[in-house]
Scaffold this active site. Structure first.
Site, short mmCIF file in Angstrom:
data_model
loop_
_atom_site.label_atom_id
_atom_site.label_comp_id
_atom_site.label_asym_id
_atom_site.label_seq_id
_atom_site.Cartn_x
_atom_site.Cartn_y
_atom_site.Cartn_z
N TYR A 64 46.01 2.01 42.26
CA TYR A 64 45.38 3.03 43.00
C TYR A 64 46.64 3.63 44.06
O TYR A 64 47.16 2.76 44.91
CB TYR A 64 44.37 2.37 43.68
CG TYR A 64 43.73 3.37 44.31
CD1 TYR A 64 42.67 4.50 44.12
CD2 TYR A 64 43.46 3.04 46.04
CE1 TYR A 64 41.79 5.18 45.17
CE2 TYR A 64 42.64 3.51 47.00
CZ TYR A 64 42.15 4.88 46.45
OH TYR A 64 41.21 5.74 47.34
N LYS A 103 31.99 2.46 45.38
CA LYS A 103 31.71 3.16 43.82
C LYS A 103 30.48 2.69 43.50
O LYS A 103 29.35 3.41 43.98
CB LYS A 103 32.97 2.85 42.95
CG LYS A 103 34.31 3.27 43.72
CD LYS A 103 34.58 4.66 43.81
CE LYS A 103 35.83 4.67 44.83
NZ LYS A 103 37.19 4.25 44.51
#
Ligand SMILES: *Cc1c(COP(=O)(O)O)cnc(C)c1O
Length: 391
Positions: A112, A209
């Protein structure tokens, strides 16, 4: 209702985990939001005679945070979990806790982006050497290990390019050398992948998420395989004054109760859309590990029990303007960061991709979809209409 039996299936566990906390009213379904900075003690001498598990100041959490920690530990099979104010903060907390002066860290090249920035800008400035490795290195990673290697950081699959790390192989070679391993497990949400059972030491979640699931809370978690790891992370968070709000912890736990059914729908829908996209002329490749043509499909089948709703496509080469025309023509997909919520999202990824090792060769623009809870056929019709602008 009598005391629940030991729950078996994962959805049963998700529904029953961490439902009771000490002192809560018996007739409530959910552990309450306990807002507190100050926690009061009966007597002066009690202040310093507290037991380790006793709550004593809001920064170290109330029942709201500890219920969420317990639920995530149950989901991940962890000895303990610490929370962080965002997924990125969970990654940086865990990396900081295992870092050593003069140490060398191996980081998967598909990591990421903001985690990469932390490594390049903060860890290097503290004297660590950061080395990126091919996400597909597997057991060959042993060739990059040095005497001062102090951690191996994985992310599987990578959240843009979807390569899968060989977790059991890397866990084995790291364990043989006493090197801690960490994995950003956000894609599988701790639901479809159990890294701690494979010998990985820390499973990190951007609970922002799928756990929260509604695109309105930031939350991170570090789940530890063993007591020593749990103690290290807890101590690091404690000494740093790291904390999350009880309201956000409450919302995250509330989201988790429905995560199993949400992610099951998202899995099915995303797979159907990915299959449909793989038959389209405008699309060069679909990067979805559950498709047999994905280069890591066999690893995925071996290690994962399913796939979440996040995948990417490589379009046939067109200008960035054309890619933007395509993205702008979608009407049911929001354009924005994050993913895993109830609503579908899309981004053009190319400006975010930074690679220095490994095998990534896009040969076309990358577009990422997060599939939400809409009806699949509506999403396909929307994508089909938008693809027409590429003609
Ligand atoms: C979103 C994300 C993060 C960061 O989570 P935040 O809560 O947005 O800070 C970390 N890792 C991965 C793989 C992500 O997708």
């Amino acid at each position: 209702m009598s005391a629940p039996q030991t729950p078996k299936g994962p959805n049963t566990r998700l529904v029953h985990a961490a439902r009771r906390v000490k002192g809560m009213a018996k007739d409530l379904v959910n552990p309450p939001v306990e807002r507190a900075s100050t926690i009061l003690f009966e007597r002066a001498e009690d202040l310093y005679a507290r037991r380790p598990e006793q709550r004593y100041y809001g920064r170290y959490g109330t029942a709201s945070q500890s219920a969420l920690c317990d639920a995530i530990s149950d989901l991940e099979g962890a000895a303990g979990t610490v929370l962080a104010p965002s997924g990125l903060a969970a990654c940086t907390l865990a990396l900081s806790a295992v870092s050593k002066p003069g140490g060398h860290m191996l980081i998967t090249d598909s990591v990421y982006g903001p985690t990469r920035n932390f490594c390049d800008q903060i860890l290097t400035s503290r004297g660590l050497e950061i080395e990126y490795f091919d996400p597909r290195a597997g057991a060959d990673l042993q060739n990059q290990i040095r005497d001062n290697t102090c951690a191996i950081f994985l992310e599987s699959p990578g959240s843009l390019t979807l390569e899968i790390n060989d977790l059991p192989a890397i866990a084995a070679l790291a364990q043989a050398r006493g090197i801690p391993t960490l994995v950003d497990n956000t894609w599988a949400a701790g639901w479809f992948l159990k890294p701690l059972a494979m010998g990985i030491d820390y499973s990190i979640q951007a609970a922002t998420k799928y756990h929260t699931g509604h695109s309105d809370v930031l939350m991170g978690a570090v789940a530890s395989r063993d007591e020593a790891g749990a103690k290290l992370m807890h101590q690091y968070a404690f000494l740093n004054g790291n904390t999350v709000s009880p309201d956000d912890a409450y919302l995250t736990l509330r989201g988790m109760r429905t995560m199993g059914v949400r992610i099951a729908h998202q899995q099915q829908s995303a797979l159907k859309i990915a299959q449909w996209l793989s038959g389209r002329d405008e699309v060069m490749r679909v990067l979805h590990p559950a498709l047999p043509e994905h280069p890591d499909h066999e690893l995925w089948k071996r290690d994962f029990t399913g796939a979440s709703g996040l995948f990417s496509i490589v379009l046939d080469p067109v200008s960035p303007e054309k890619v933007h025309d395509f993205v702008n023509a979608l009407s049911l997909f929001g354009i924005g960061f994050s993913w895993g919520g109830f609503e579908s999202l899309v981004i053009h990824c190319d400006p975010q991709i930074k690679r220095t090792a490994g095998s990534w060769d896009a040969s076309g623009p990358l577009v990422r979809f997060s599939i939400g809870l809409e009806d699949t056929d509506d999403l396909i019709a929307d994508i089909e209409a938008a693809l027409a602008v590429l003609k």
